[in-house]
Design a protein around this motif. Sequence first.
Motif, mmCIF file in Angstrom:
data_model
loop_
_atom_site.group_PDB
_atom_site.id
_atom_site.type_symbol
_atom_site.label_atom_id
_atom_site.label_comp_id
_atom_site.label_asym_id
_atom_site.label_seq_id
_atom_site.Cartn_x
_atom_site.Cartn_y
_atom_site.Cartn_z
ATOM 1 N N ASP A 105 0.851 -1.187 0.000
ATOM 2 C CA ASP A 105 0.000 0.000 0.000
ATOM 3 C C ASP A 105 0.892 1.243 0.000
ATOM 4 O O ASP A 105 2.027 1.213 0.499
ATOM 5 C CB ASP A 105 -0.868 0.054 1.263
ATOM 6 C CG ASP A 105 -2.021 -0.956 1.237
ATOM 7 O OD1 ASP A 105 -2.141 -1.690 0.237
ATOM 8 O OD2 ASP A 105 -2.774 -0.992 2.225
ATOM 9 N N ASP A 160 -3.305 0.655 -3.488
ATOM 10 C CA ASP A 160 -3.067 -0.708 -2.985
ATOM 11 C C ASP A 160 -2.412 -1.499 -4.122
ATOM 12 O O ASP A 160 -3.089 -1.944 -5.052
ATOM 13 C CB ASP A 160 -4.406 -1.314 -2.562
ATOM 14 C CG ASP A 160 -4.256 -2.743 -2.025
ATOM 15 O OD1 ASP A 160 -3.160 -3.328 -2.139
ATOM 16 O OD2 ASP A 160 -5.262 -3.268 -1.499
ATOM 17 N N ASP A 196 -8.371 -2.310 1.031
ATOM 18 C CA ASP A 196 -9.269 -3.399 1.430
ATOM 19 C C ASP A 196 -8.758 -4.134 2.659
ATOM 20 O O ASP A 196 -9.501 -4.898 3.272
ATOM 21 C CB ASP A 196 -9.510 -4.356 0.264
ATOM 22 C CG ASP A 196 -8.254 -5.075 -0.193
ATOM 23 O OD1 ASP A 196 -7.136 -4.618 0.152
ATOM 24 O OD2 ASP A 196 -8.376 -6.089 -0.905
ATOM 25 N N GLY A 197 -7.509 -3.906 3.015
ATOM 26 C CA GLY A 197 -6.998 -4.505 4.250
ATOM 27 C C GLY A 197 -7.710 -3.970 5.475
ATOM 28 O O GLY A 197 -7.741 -4.635 6.520
ATOM 29 N N ASP A 246 -3.929 -8.490 5.471
ATOM 30 C CA ASP A 246 -3.477 -7.724 4.299
ATOM 31 C C ASP A 246 -2.842 -6.436 4.808
ATOM 32 O O ASP A 246 -2.936 -6.106 5.995
ATOM 33 C CB ASP A 246 -4.684 -7.425 3.394
ATOM 34 C CG ASP A 246 -4.283 -6.970 1.993
ATOM 35 O OD1 ASP A 246 -3.059 -6.870 1.724
ATOM 36 O OD2 ASP A 246 -5.195 -6.701 1.193
HETATM 37 MG MG MG Z 1 -5.074 -4.914 -0.242
#
Ligand code: MG
Length: 400
Positions: A21, A34, A190-191, A229
């Motif tokens: 990221d 990302d 999205d982590g 993540d």
């Molecule tokens: Mg990610």
Amino acid sequence: MTHWRYAEATDTGLVRQSNQDAIYVDDSLAIVADGMGGHAAGEVASEMTIELLRSGFAGDQSVEGLYNAINAANISVLNDARENPNHFGMGTTVIAIGLTVDDEGVTSPTLCHVGDSRAYQLRDGALRLLTDDHSVAEEWVRMGRLTPEEAAVHPRRHQLTRGVGVEDTIAVDVMSVHALKGDRLLLCSDGLSNELDSDTLARLASAPFTLEESVTQLIEAAKEAGGRDNISAVLLEFDDISVASRPIQRTISSTTPPVAKSAAVTTVRRRKNRRLTWRTPFVAAVLIGVVVGAYFILQWYAYSTYYLGNDSGVVAIYQGQPGGVLWFKPSLLVDTGYNVKTLRPGDQAALNQSISEPTLKAARHYSDYLCSLTKCTASTESSSTTTTTLPTATTTLNGG
Ligand code: MG
């Protein structure tokens, strides 16, 4: 006038070996990217994208400037991956919000988005998702093929349908943000959004926590939830905000790598002109070649044979197809002098229908043969070769 305060944080998480990221935030631009790709290539893609957006937007603080910067990043990431085998397959999401200045001098927030990083708006403890994930599973939710609950655990929820550095063209969701003073905006990878549900996100990102407290809590909560993540969060709070003179909400696709409006238009026009100068003569030459070739093939066919015929009562030898082929009419070559009426009746009938022979010599021999059967009389004292003009045909006579 629009002004925001901000706080940001990014973390490798508990499972990944590196943080792909990348984040950036200042007084007029906030970005989360990302990255994806092996051998640390994801880091290259996300950092390259951040840098190109930062520099591009610094040079043009319009909606178009922000959009063009994403296009430029897309082309740069693609080109880098093509030139460096270790970077093959790299790409990145990008979500960016910039304080753009429109033609009327109004500064307002504009959001640009590609991929599955997200933007949320928070007001009075309530959370609203502003973006659509560009992932297979979420596209299927929008198509009615999956429920949101099914998409949340679907194996293709991480498979992106759009990304920076994936294809030569890129479709960017662009929208004006309508917010009130005191609203917060959360940009995240999205982590974060995969580990925390909406209620938790809303609670941790909202007042009474300060911006700094909120981002720290969000990162820690995502790690406690698994931290599978890389985790990134940029949190903005508007102290003052204006609304764009002409709000925008649409998906814009690129066909060229525009860097600036004038340059993009010039590039398109040059390419069109190049096509004209290349293709028009080429296509014309091919068409002319086809027409000329067809003409000679037809002419060859039309004059490739000979036949005996009745020329006003005299046995004659013609070159060509009986009846002709299109505008290539048979040509009278030899008047044999043999009177047709002195031939056998069957031969007369055959002659009137035309008797084909492969060569001029064969045609002469056959006319002599027919005459010898009846000891026919000659209508003239000797045969003669006509002076019919047929430049292409006369070249074949000697060969016959
Ligand atoms: Mg990610």
